[in-house]
Design an enzyme around this catalytic site. Structure first.
Site, short mmCIF file in Angstrom:
data_model
loop_
_atom_site.label_atom_id
_atom_site.label_comp_id
_atom_site.label_asym_id
_atom_site.label_seq_id
_atom_site.Cartn_x
_atom_site.Cartn_y
_atom_site.Cartn_z
N ASN A 379 0.74 -1.17 0.01
CA ASN A 379 -0.04 0.04 0.01
C ASN A 379 0.77 1.32 0.00
OD1 ASN A 379 -1.79 2.17 0.53
ND2 ASN A 379 -3.02 0.97 2.15
N ASP A 400 4.94 6.78 -11.00
CA ASP A 400 3.74 6.85 -11.96
C ASP A 400 2.69 6.63 -11.02
OD1 ASP A 400 2.18 7.01 -14.03
OD2 ASP A 400 2.77 4.95 -14.95
N CYS A 450 -0.86 12.16 -13.96
CA CYS A 450 -1.93 12.45 -14.50
C CYS A 450 -3.00 13.35 -14.04
CB CYS A 450 -2.75 10.90 -14.64
SG CYS A 450 -3.22 10.30 -12.98
#
Length: 496
Positions: A379, A400, A450
């Site tokens: 996690n 990423d 993103c």
């Protein structure tokens, strides 16, 4: 009102045509100054009140109708363009616009593609500075690709509208929970675009037409997979209809009766493998249609190539790929580095990464074998300095993360640095684990994002509390015609 049908007003006076910033405008006119992250034009009333205008572009003189009003801002819709922007273009899709029922999948089709990229670059730079107080030393050239037919992943909503007597399949209407009545979609690959109307006919012909709410699209290099979500068991007649459609259109049906873990092939025997290639690294990435892969494979190839060029891994380097997913970056890194560790939160994706590593390594010539690579599940939103150090020393990182960013990872790195220099919060922080003296932070971090807001937040930690410089940053136009901003930043360890 459709974007094509916003009527220009009569030519303004010569003074207004020149339109300097301090030139008074006719009553009700607005000068659009910029564009926000939701692709709305931003203007100001004479009293300074901000107005966000759907459909307006920077540099335009417009009129707009207020739809929502607050003390400090208004939200409005474009009603007339008095002076259009030279960057305004005719949208490529007939379902794009401001009219009722317009598709909400794209927000920027009325803006020239190069201007879309420039605005996204500005969004990135503004976020880095205003949220992270970080300014990149170098602005990377934007990564761009095809503006149309790029979307190889999509989740299409399905609904049988009894009143209309037809099935709708597509994206939702703008600012609505209803499905747009789409006959075509130009951001989907041409062969999928051509399937939209036949798909509507297929679902309409099925007995389960009222209990199939979604079709998920996943295109590989040679296989097009469609995942049908169905809320009741399909009859044999419906399965036959699906098989006939697959044979006619060259697709592969997967069925999803419940959660994502129930997804399975309708006909597994002899089914072709869904996969994409990264030719520059001679890597093939098999995947399942519900696995996370990049929407735009053309951009992904360039993205991976640039990320690895910036990472500059050597055979003497140990590299950690955080949020590694299927191994999209991990496997290419393993063609260049000496040792690689891929860390991901999903056990299923870690298992798929190991499989992909094994498949590709077995196909490599003996003298080009992939570097020793380990994959672990963890996690990453609960990272601590102790857990971070337990993964050992790495010369370089590739990060990423999803939209939430990598805050816990960045914070752990910052906490270690502050504890060592006796900086911010060091007195109240728990002591570093035994043996921490031998652990060193990476010299270089390549961060693929993103969400520019969470990238900026994490960049602020890395630069101001973890001892790094932001040496480069730039945008990646992964989603042309949308307001989505994908980006990349490079951080290097500052001299001691």
């Amino acid at each position: 009102m459709s974007e094509q049908n916003v009527h220009p007003s009569p030519p303004p006076s010569p003074a207004t045509s020149e339109s300097p910033a301090d030139c008074p405008l006719p009553e009700g006119w607005l000068r659009v100054e910029s564009m926000d992250m939701d692709a709305q034009g931003v203007a100001h009333r004479p009293d300074g009140k901000v107005v966000f205008i759907d459909g307006a572009l920077p540099g335009e003189l417009v009129s707009a109708q207020t739809k929502r009003k607050k003390n400090n801002w208004e939200q409005a819709e474009l009603t007339a363009i008095h002076r259009p922007s030279s960057l305004r273009v005719r949208p490529g899709c007939p379902h794009f616009g401001l009219h009722t029922g317009a598709c909400g999948g794209c927000k920027m089709q009325h803006l020239h593609i190069s201007a879309q990229v420039a605005i996204k670059q500005r969004v990135l730079e503004d976020n880095l500075w205003h949220l992270g107080k970080v300014k990149a030393e170098t602005i990377l050239r934007p990564i761009e690709g095809p503006a149309w037919g790029y979307r190889y992943r999509a989740r299409l909503a399905v609904r049988h509208v009894i009143k209309k007597g037809e099935v709708l399949i597509g994206f939702h209407e703008r600012k609505s929970r209803y499905i747009a009545d789409m006959q075509t979609c130009k951001v989907l690959p041409p062969h999928v675009d051509a399937m939209l109307v036949p798909l509507r006919g297929l679902i309409a012909s099925m007995e389960a037409r009222d209990t199939c709410p979604q079709i998920e699209l996943a295109c590989g290099d040679t296989v097009t997979a469609l995942v049908l979500r169905h809320l009741e068991p399909l009859s044999e007649a419906d399965k036959t209809r699906l098989r006939d459609f697959a044979a006619q259109h060259g697709v592969q049906w997967w069925l999803q009766p419940k959660g994502p873990d129930t997804v399975h092939l309708l006909d597994p025997e002899g089914a072709a493998q869904l996969a994409y290639r990264l030719p520059e690294f001679d890597i093939t990435m098999p995947f399942k249609p519900t696995d996370f892969t990049q929407v735009n494979p053309h951009i992904n190839q360039v993205l991976v190539t640039r990320a690895l060029r910036l990472l500059a891994a050597q055979k003497t380097d140990r590299v950690i790929d955080w949020f590694c997913g299927l191994g999209n970056f991990t496997l290419p890194i393993a063609t260049q580095a000496g040792q690689v560790l891929g860390i991901e939160g999903s056990e299923a994706l870690v298992a798929r990464s190991r499989e992909n590593y094994g498949i590709n390594n077995a196909q490599m010539p003996a003298n080009q074998a992939l570097a020793a690579t380990e994959f672990v599940a963890r996690n990453l939103f609960n990272m601590t300095p102790e857990l971070l150090m337990a993964d050992g020393v790495a010369d370089k990182w590739l990060v990423d993360p999803p939209r939430e960013g990598a805050f816990a990872l960045s914070k752990a790195l910052a906490d270690i640095h502050q504890a060592r220099i006796g900086g911010i919060g060091a007195e109240d922080a728990p002591p570093l684990p035994a043996g921490h003296e031998g652990w060193q932070p990476p010299q270089r971090i390549v961060y693929v994002s993103c969400n520019p807001a969470t990238l900026a937040r994490d960049a602020g930690l890395l630069v101001h509390q973890a001892g790094y410089r932001c040496v480069a940053a730039g945008v990646v136009n992964m989603f042309p015609h949308t307001a989505h901003v994908e980006s990349m930043a490079v951080f290097e360890r500052s001299p001691a």
